[in-house]
Design a protein around this motif. Structure first.
Motif, PDB file in Angstrom:
ATOM      1  N   LYS A   7       0.832  -1.216   0.000  1.00  0.00           N
ATOM      2  CA  LYS A   7       0.000   0.000   0.000  1.00  0.00           C
ATOM      3  C   LYS A   7       0.856   1.251   0.000  1.00  0.00           C
ATOM      4  O   LYS A   7       0.556   2.229  -0.678  1.00  0.00           O
ATOM      5  N   VAL A   8       1.973   1.202   0.784  1.00  0.00           N
ATOM      6  CA  VAL A   8       2.847   2.380   0.825  1.00  0.00           C
ATOM      7  C   VAL A   8       3.476   2.619  -0.534  1.00  0.00           C
ATOM      8  O   VAL A   8       3.559   3.759  -1.017  1.00  0.00           O
ATOM      9  N   LEU A  17       1.433   6.589  -6.768  1.00  0.00           N
ATOM     10  CA  LEU A  17       0.308   7.467  -7.115  1.00  0.00           C
ATOM     11  C   LEU A  17       0.656   8.929  -6.866  1.00  0.00           C
ATOM     12  O   LEU A  17       0.303   9.808  -7.671  1.00  0.00           O
ATOM     13  N   GLU A  18       1.343   9.194  -5.760  1.00  0.00           N
ATOM     14  CA  GLU A  18       1.715  10.587  -5.476  1.00  0.00           C
ATOM     15  C   GLU A  18       2.707  11.108  -6.496  1.00  0.00           C
ATOM     16  O   GLU A  18       2.618  12.263  -6.940  1.00  0.00           O
ATOM     17  N   GLU A  60       0.861  11.771  -9.611  1.00  0.00           N
ATOM     18  CA  GLU A  60       0.032  12.975  -9.439  1.00  0.00           C
ATOM     19  C   GLU A  60       0.876  14.225  -9.541  1.00  0.00           C
ATOM     20  O   GLU A  60       0.452  15.218 -10.161  1.00  0.00           O
ATOM     21  N   GLU A  78       2.373   1.614  -3.467  1.00  0.00           N
ATOM     22  CA  GLU A  78       1.314   2.055  -4.393  1.00  0.00           C
ATOM     23  C   GLU A  78       0.965   3.522  -4.169  1.00  0.00           C
ATOM     24  O   GLU A  78       0.809   4.284  -5.128  1.00  0.00           O
ATOM     25  N   GLN A  79       0.835   3.920  -2.896  1.00  0.00           N
ATOM     26  CA  GLN A  79       0.525   5.311  -2.603  1.00  0.00           C
ATOM     27  C   GLN A  79       1.650   6.239  -3.053  1.00  0.00           C
ATOM     28  O   GLN A  79       1.394   7.331  -3.564  1.00  0.00           O
ATOM     29  N   SER A  80       2.902   5.784  -2.888  1.00  0.00           N
ATOM     30  CA  SER A  80       4.038   6.599  -3.327  1.00  0.00           C
ATOM     31  C   SER A  80       4.013   6.790  -4.833  1.00  0.00           C
ATOM     32  O   SER A  80       4.232   7.893  -5.353  1.00  0.00           O
TER      33      SER A  80
END
Length: 335
Positions: free
Chosen positions: A176-177, A183-184, A187, A179-181
């Motif tokens: 999750k970390v 995505l950021e 973005e 994936e979130q990284s």
């Protein structure tokens, strides 16, 4: 207004025909005639003849409401119009004036007399209330027990092994970390590209706005120049028109005054506005003096002639008198 008889009949052709001819409705007064004096005196003298007086019991025995039987027996009071009430008030006689030394007073006609007084009887009463007490604190809510208490023994390692059970949790957290990284980061790259596109669009829009403003300013200058040229041309045309009108007016004036000036001068000369000073001096000063001198001379001659005539008349009269005396003496001397 026409009134028809209500009786009608149908003839053989199926039409209705009235049994009487239509007639006009007779006019009647708006208000009824006042009653005679005797009936009014009887009505006012005895209240038994007044329909406004209710006879019998108008209230129930215990409820205090009107008795239906008594209400049914009461005569119906007919509402009168304001004009009828005013007529009845005029016909109704008032109380006679009080005798000398007496006066009318209001008195009670109730069954039980009541003392009338403007002073109200009042009494003061006091009471003491208890002081307010503090409200006690609310007790904590303790739910009631349900069921029975039991216990069991769990040894170490019976439920789960931390090293084994934590591995999927760590995998999920790390995934999750990551994936979130990602995505950021994506973005941020997308925001950077959007900002670049926005800067490019703003630069293009600013350049187009500057071009539009330049064209608008150029069009405004052209319109102002066109309006100024139109105004100048209108002013030139107006001045040319005024000049042409002035020239035409001057030509017409000269043509009109060409024959008017001699006529005006001749008319003014004929009326005495243009004159010779010597001739005017002779006419205004010499001729009046000459006429005055001539009149004076003629007046003196007339006076002298009249005086001479008077002298001659007196001499002739005296000679005639002397001659007549001489003849009288000659007649007396001749015997």
């Amino acid at each position: 207004i026409m009134a028809f008889a209500p009786h009608h009949r149908r003839d053989g052709g199926g039409l209705y025909s009235f049994s009487s001819r239509p007639r006009a409705v007779e006019s009647r007064p708006r208000y009824r005639e006042p009653p005679p004096a005797r009936s009014m005196q009887r009505a006012h003298g005895n209240i038994m003849y007044d329909r406004r007086v209710v006879r019998g019991n108008t209230y129930g025995r215990h409820t205090g409401r009107p008795d239906p039987a008594e209400t049914r027996r009461q005569p119906a009071v007919r509402q009168r119009s304001p004009a009828q009430r005013a007529a009845r008030e005029q016909l109704r006689g008032s109380s006679p004036e009080a005798l000398l030394g007496r006066k009318h007073v209001h008195m009670q006609t109730e069954r039980y007399l009541e003392e009338l007084s403007e002073v109200l009887v009042s009494e003061n009463a006091e009471c003491q209330t208890d002081a307010f007490l503090d409200r006690p604190a609310s007790p904590l809510f303790v739910p009631a027990k349900s069921g029975k208490d039991v216990a069991t023994q769990i040894e170490e390692g019976d439920l789960f092994d931390f090293d084994v059970e934590v591995q999927p949790v760590l995998e999920v957290l790390v995934g999750k970390v990551m994936e979130q990284s990602l995505l950021e980061v994506m973005e941020e790259e997308e925001l950077a590209s959007l900002k670049a596109q926005q800067r490019t669009f703003e630069e293009l829009r600013n350049s187009r706005l500057a071009e539009v403003q330049r064209l608008q300013e150029q069009e405004r200058r052209h319109s102002q120049e066109r309006e100024r040229r139109i105004a100048q041309q209108k002013e030139v045309l107006r001045k040319e028109k005024e000049t042409a009108e002035k020239i035409a007016a001057r030509a017409i004036t000269q043509q009109y005054l060409a024959g008017l000036q001699p006529a005006v001068f001749s008319s003014l000369r004929g009326h005495g506005f243009f004159y010779d000073p010597v001739e005017r001096d002779v006419e205004t000063n010499f001729f009046p003096w000459l006429m005055a001198e001539v009149n004076d001379t003629l007046r003196k001659r007339s006076t002298a002639r009249q005086t001479l005539d008077n002298l001659i008349q007196d001499v002739c009269r005296k000679r005639v008198e002397a001659f007549m005396e001489l003849e009288a003496q000659q007649h007396t001397n001749d015997p």
